[in-house]
Design a protein around this motif. Sequence first.
Motif, short mmCIF file in Angstrom:
data_model
loop_
_atom_site.label_atom_id
_atom_site.label_comp_id
_atom_site.label_asym_id
_atom_site.label_seq_id
_atom_site.Cartn_x
_atom_site.Cartn_y
_atom_site.Cartn_z
N TRP A 1 10.46 -0.49 4.57
CA TRP A 1 9.49 0.03 3.61
C TRP A 1 10.20 0.43 2.34
O TRP A 1 11.43 0.50 2.30
N LEU B 1 4.62 -1.04 2.98
CA LEU B 1 4.45 0.36 2.56
C LEU B 1 5.38 0.66 1.40
O LEU B 1 6.59 0.38 1.46
N THR C 1 3.03 -5.52 9.77
CA THR C 1 3.59 -4.62 8.76
C THR C 1 5.09 -4.90 8.65
O THR C 1 5.74 -5.12 9.67
N GLY D 1 2.01 6.29 8.18
CA GLY D 1 1.11 5.15 8.00
C GLY D 1 1.50 3.94 8.81
O GLY D 1 0.66 3.16 9.23
N ARG D 2 2.80 3.81 9.08
CA ARG D 2 3.25 2.60 9.80
C ARG D 2 2.70 2.54 11.22
O ARG D 2 2.22 1.51 11.67
N LEU E 1 -4.64 3.56 2.73
CA LEU E 1 -4.64 2.86 4.02
C LEU E 1 -6.06 2.41 4.39
O LEU E 1 -6.26 1.33 4.93
N THR F 1 0.85 -1.19 0.00
CA THR F 1 0.00 0.00 0.00
C THR F 1 0.88 1.23 0.00
O THR F 1 2.00 1.20 0.51
N THR F 2 0.36 2.30 -0.58
CA THR F 2 1.03 3.59 -0.43
C THR F 2 0.60 4.13 0.93
O THR F 2 -0.41 3.69 1.49
N PRO F 3 1.35 5.11 1.49
CA PRO F 3 1.05 5.53 2.85
C PRO F 3 -0.03 6.60 2.96
O PRO F 3 -0.19 7.19 4.02
N ASP F 4 -0.77 6.84 1.89
CA ASP F 4 -1.79 7.90 1.99
C ASP F 4 -3.08 7.36 2.59
O ASP F 4 -3.35 6.16 2.57
N VAL G 1 7.00 5.46 -0.52
CA VAL G 1 7.04 6.38 0.62
C VAL G 1 7.85 7.61 0.19
O VAL G 1 8.94 7.47 -0.35
N CYS H 1 8.19 6.45 8.62
CA CYS H 1 7.32 6.11 7.51
C CYS H 1 5.87 6.42 7.90
O CYS H 1 5.34 5.80 8.81
#
Length: 215
Positions: free
Chosen positions: A156, A128, A152, A141-142, A106, A99-102, A131, A139
């Motif tokens: 990343w 992730l 997770t 979102g983590r 998420l 996934t991207t961290p946006d 990033v 990072c």
Amino acid sequence: MLITVTSHKGGVGKTTSAVHLAACLAQELGEGSVALVDTDPNGSALEWAARGEGGLPFPVVGADEEVDAEHVVFDSQGRLHGEDLAAAAEMSDYLVVPTTPDFLALNAVGRFLEDLDEAGECRYRVLLTMVPWYERLYCPGRAELEGAGVPTFAAWIQNRKVFQHAADAGVTVKEVNRKGAEAGWWDYTRVSRELLADLGLGPRRLRRESGRRAP
Ligand SMILES: Nc1ncnc2c1ncn2[C@@H]1O[C@H](COP(=O)(O)OP(=O)(O)O)[C@@H](O)[C@H]1O
Ligand SMILES: [Mg+2]
């Protein structure tokens, strides 16, 4: 060992991750022992392989072709759900969920993991990807994922243009002579080692590349 790279969303780095994880596994477990199966109707991994004519250190085959390898990485389409997701969970030893961290991505991961809960049991970790470069130490979102109890990867994947160059050339970033290539390869190496440790296959830390001999 069967590893499936899948997620709820397109464009989050599934194909890039499948290609690079397959290459890292080939390095760690031995060339010839790994193959990539492209189950995405878009055929992105097959296209990647076709551009480089032997530029990838493992074979890439379509979903209906036979594979002759001990370890197989499956690249899937986005939005796997229902029976398809259940089948992937049952068949795989491990799911990698990029996934991207946006925020929107998420949220999609949250929904995907709910679907996965219903679909069956399979070991997985969220990865992730892309990033932003200004987030070197932290990072985004983590913390949210971990706080929610989502497994997770500790490593990343940073956003690096070199990944697009690698896809264009039909190779991995390891073969690209550009800024960020080594760092990009190292990001995936770390992820592959976490994955192998999870599966009890342990890291092989002696790396001939470093040029150092074992004492
Ligand atoms: N770490 C990264 N840094 C920069 N660009 C990336 C990275 N990972 C993937 N990309 C790019 O993002 C786009 C989508 O990636 P892709 O792997 O095809 O995702 P998916 O298979 O989930 O659709 C592609 O253009 C790819 O080159
Ligand atoms: Mg893809």
